[in-house]
Scaffold this motif. Sequence first.
Motif, PDB file in Angstrom:
ATOM      1  N   THR A   1       3.996  -5.975  -8.148  1.00  0.00           N
ATOM      2  CA  THR A   1       4.592  -7.108  -8.865  1.00  0.00           C
ATOM      3  C   THR A   1       4.584  -6.872 -10.370  1.00  0.00           C
ATOM      4  OG1 THR A   1       3.867  -8.613  -7.121  1.00  0.00           O
ATOM      5  CG2 THR A   1       4.466  -9.600  -9.227  1.00  0.00           C
ATOM      6  N   ALA A   2       3.442  -6.427 -10.897  1.00  0.00           N
ATOM      7  CA  ALA A   2       3.309  -6.265 -12.346  1.00  0.00           C
ATOM      8  C   ALA A   2       4.233  -5.175 -12.884  1.00  0.00           C
ATOM      9  CB  ALA A   2       1.860  -5.945 -12.696  1.00  0.00           C
ATOM     10  N   THR A   3       4.310  -4.045 -12.200  1.00  0.00           N
ATOM     11  CA  THR A   3       5.141  -2.947 -12.692  1.00  0.00           C
ATOM     12  C   THR A   3       6.628  -3.262 -12.544  1.00  0.00           C
ATOM     13  OG1 THR A   3       4.869  -1.850 -10.541  1.00  0.00           O
ATOM     14  CG2 THR A   3       3.400  -1.165 -12.324  1.00  0.00           C
ATOM     15  N   ALA A   4       6.970  -4.113 -11.569  1.00  0.00           N
ATOM     16  CA  ALA A   4       8.373  -4.523 -11.440  1.00  0.00           C
ATOM     17  C   ALA A   4       8.785  -5.459 -12.573  1.00  0.00           C
ATOM     18  CB  ALA A   4       8.598  -5.209 -10.098  1.00  0.00           C
ATOM     19  N   ALA A   5       7.816  -6.156 -13.157  1.00  0.00           N
ATOM     20  CA  ALA A   5       8.113  -7.123 -14.208  1.00  0.00           C
ATOM     21  C   ALA A   5       8.313  -6.465 -15.568  1.00  0.00           C
ATOM     22  CB  ALA A   5       6.998  -8.160 -14.292  1.00  0.00           C
ATOM     23  N   GLY A   6       7.860  -5.236 -15.732  1.00  0.00           N
ATOM     24  CA  GLY A   6       8.016  -4.554 -17.010  1.00  0.00           C
ATOM     25  C   GLY A   6       6.823  -3.685 -17.317  1.00  0.00           C
ATOM     26  N   PRO A   7       6.726  -3.183 -18.552  1.00  0.00           N
ATOM     27  CA  PRO A   7       5.592  -2.338 -18.931  1.00  0.00           C
ATOM     28  C   PRO A   7       4.268  -3.075 -18.739  1.00  0.00           C
ATOM     29  CG  PRO A   7       7.322  -2.235 -20.590  1.00  0.00           C
ATOM     30  CD  PRO A   7       7.702  -3.345 -19.655  1.00  0.00           C
ATOM     31  N   VAL A   8       3.233  -2.323 -18.378  1.00  0.00           N
ATOM     32  CA  VAL A   8       1.925  -2.913 -18.134  1.00  0.00           C
ATOM     33  C   VAL A   8       0.900  -2.329 -19.103  1.00  0.00           C
ATOM     34  CG1 VAL A   8       2.394  -3.378 -15.706  1.00  0.00           C
ATOM     35  CG2 VAL A   8       1.389  -1.179 -16.377  1.00  0.00           C
ATOM     36  N   THR A   9      -0.214  -3.025 -19.243  1.00  0.00           N
ATOM     37  CA  THR A   9      -1.327  -2.541 -20.040  1.00  0.00           C
ATOM     38  C   THR A   9      -2.560  -2.458 -19.147  1.00  0.00           C
ATOM     39  OG1 THR A   9      -2.020  -4.760 -20.717  1.00  0.00           O
ATOM     40  CG2 THR A   9      -0.404  -3.625 -22.116  1.00  0.00           C
TER      41      THR A   9
ATOM     42  N   GLY B   1       0.810  -1.208   0.000  1.00  0.00           N
ATOM     43  CA  GLY B   1       0.000   0.000   0.000  1.00  0.00           C
ATOM     44  C   GLY B   1       0.845   1.260   0.000  1.00  0.00           C
ATOM     45  N   CYS B   2       1.893   1.253   0.809  1.00  0.00           N
ATOM     46  CA  CYS B   2       2.778   2.423   0.858  1.00  0.00           C
ATOM     47  C   CYS B   2       3.559   2.576  -0.440  1.00  0.00           C
ATOM     48  CB  CYS B   2       3.729   2.303   2.047  1.00  0.00           C
ATOM     49  SG  CYS B   2       2.928   2.528   3.648  1.00  0.00           S
ATOM     50  N   ALA B   3       3.904   1.462  -1.079  1.00  0.00           N
ATOM     51  CA  ALA B   3       4.623   1.527  -2.348  1.00  0.00           C
ATOM     52  C   ALA B   3       3.759   2.181  -3.422  1.00  0.00           C
ATOM     53  CB  ALA B   3       5.049   0.128  -2.774  1.00  0.00           C
ATOM     54  N   VAL B   4       2.515   1.763  -3.525  1.00  0.00           N
ATOM     55  CA  VAL B   4       1.619   2.366  -4.516  1.00  0.00           C
ATOM     56  C   VAL B   4       1.325   3.817  -4.153  1.00  0.00           C
ATOM     57  CG1 VAL B   4      -0.691   2.246  -5.537  1.00  0.00           C
ATOM     58  CG2 VAL B   4       0.639   0.154  -5.199  1.00  0.00           C
ATOM     59  N   ALA B   5       1.228   4.098  -2.855  1.00  0.00           N
ATOM     60  CA  ALA B   5       0.978   5.470  -2.413  1.00  0.00           C
ATOM     61  C   ALA B   5       2.140   6.400  -2.746  1.00  0.00           C
ATOM     62  CB  ALA B   5       0.707   5.499  -0.908  1.00  0.00           C
ATOM     63  N   ALA B   6       3.328   5.842  -2.966  1.00  0.00           N
ATOM     64  CA  ALA B   6       4.490   6.647  -3.331  1.00  0.00           C
ATOM     65  C   ALA B   6       4.635   6.810  -4.842  1.00  0.00           C
ATOM     66  CB  ALA B   6       5.768   6.008  -2.771  1.00  0.00           C
ATOM     67  N   GLY B   7       3.869   6.059  -5.603  1.00  0.00           N
ATOM     68  CA  GLY B   7       3.989   6.107  -7.060  1.00  0.00           C
ATOM     69  C   GLY B   7       3.242   7.268  -7.677  1.00  0.00           C
ATOM     70  N   ALA B   8       3.667   7.636  -8.869  1.00  0.00           N
ATOM     71  CA  ALA B   8       3.066   8.776  -9.554  1.00  0.00           C
ATOM     72  C   ALA B   8       1.721   8.445 -10.180  1.00  0.00           C
ATOM     73  CB  ALA B   8       4.024   9.289 -10.638  1.00  0.00           C
ATOM     74  N   THR B   9       1.468   7.170 -10.456  1.00  0.00           N
ATOM     75  CA  THR B   9       0.266   6.811 -11.210  1.00  0.00           C
ATOM     76  C   THR B   9      -0.965   6.587 -10.354  1.00  0.00           C
ATOM     77  OG1 THR B   9       0.786   4.451 -11.083  1.00  0.00           O
ATOM     78  CG2 THR B   9       1.675   5.677 -12.961  1.00  0.00           C
ATOM     79  N   GLY B  10      -0.780   6.410  -9.050  1.00  0.00           N
ATOM     80  CA  GLY B  10      -1.899   5.993  -8.232  1.00  0.00           C
ATOM     81  C   GLY B  10      -2.231   4.539  -8.491  1.00  0.00           C
ATOM     82  N   LEU B  11      -3.424   4.123  -8.118  1.00  0.00           N
ATOM     83  CA  LEU B  11      -3.834   2.731  -8.309  1.00  0.00           C
ATOM     84  C   LEU B  11      -4.276   2.532  -9.748  1.00  0.00           C
ATOM     85  CD1 LEU B  11      -4.308   0.032  -6.745  1.00  0.00           C
ATOM     86  CD2 LEU B  11      -6.711   0.744  -6.587  1.00  0.00           C
ATOM     87  N   LEU B  12      -3.667   1.570 -10.410  1.00  0.00           N
ATOM     88  CA  LEU B  12      -3.971   1.288 -11.812  1.00  0.00           C
ATOM     89  C   LEU B  12      -4.947   0.113 -11.931  1.00  0.00           C
ATOM     90  CD1 LEU B  12      -0.339   1.490 -13.257  1.00  0.00           C
ATOM     91  CD2 LEU B  12      -2.143   3.209 -13.481  1.00  0.00           C
ATOM     92  N   PRO B  13      -5.816   0.121 -12.943  1.00  0.00           N
ATOM     93  CA  PRO B  13      -6.747  -0.994 -13.146  1.00  0.00           C
ATOM     94  C   PRO B  13      -6.067  -2.137 -13.904  1.00  0.00           C
ATOM     95  CG  PRO B  13      -7.194   0.708 -14.759  1.00  0.00           C
ATOM     96  CD  PRO B  13      -6.088   1.247 -13.872  1.00  0.00           C
ATOM     97  N   LEU B  14      -5.118  -2.776 -13.245  1.00  0.00           N
ATOM     98  CA  LEU B  14      -4.307  -3.799 -13.903  1.00  0.00           C
ATOM     99  C   LEU B  14      -4.933  -5.181 -13.861  1.00  0.00           C
ATOM    100  CD1 LEU B  14      -0.742  -2.845 -12.607  1.00  0.00           C
ATOM    101  CD2 LEU B  14      -1.849  -2.179 -14.753  1.00  0.00           C
TER     102      LEU B  14
END
Length: 248
Positions: free
Chosen positions: A190-198, A105-118
């Motif tokens: 996990t998904a963003t660490a693995a590479g680009p996401v859609t 939660g803190c990791a996503v809260a530090a990101g620029a994108t916010g919560l993504l619908p992945l």
Amino acid sequence: MSAEARLRRELAAVYRLVAHFGMTDLIFTHISLRLPGAEPRFLINPYGLLFEEITASNLVVVDAAGRPIGDGGQPVNPAGFVIHSAVHAARPDAHCVLHTHTQAGCAVAAGATGLLPLNQISMEFYERIGYHDYEGVALGRDEQRRLVADLGGHPALLLRHHGLLTVGSTAAQAFLRMFYLERACRIQVTATAAGPVTVPPPEVCERTARQLTGGAAPGDDYADTDAYDLAWAALLRLLDRVAPGYAD
């Protein structure tokens, strides 16, 4: 069983489940639950206990300022109730307020994108989560107004550089929302660490969000309206096996 006794058991169950699923921060963070009655009263954890030590009987009743009511002798952390009291006051439907400081939660809260619908799990919160910018440790009343404005009518709030918050009409609903918000954050890390996401198209995300939060969307032939009740019953059976003392 009285209404307060029932609510004590439900809230104690949520504390134990948050501990069981690894969403605690030692003795810090809180889960509060409004009690019925004309005067504002809330249940909250005694300061100094781990979530795995919370029971129905050791929860503390506090007023709207976080001051203990009665002579229970158990200390509370009034500063920890600052966020909760603001949300309870602003949202009559927010009977329960749950706040976490998890790694994901803190990791996503530090990101620029916010919560993504992945993922389908993430889409429960599509356009249904607020964002509150970090202002330091949330101890001031001035920030309360901005925080509740940023939450708005959403069921969840991402506090940037801080953590996650969910609300619910019951403790069970607030917990299940947090369970899936936490899972959404773990998926994103996990998904963003693995590479680009859609991400799916906006109309698909919105349709899925309606299905997950409203029971069905136009064109659906089936609505799973019992899902949360069945999940909560299963979680209580889990607690009866692994932490039966929560109800004491």
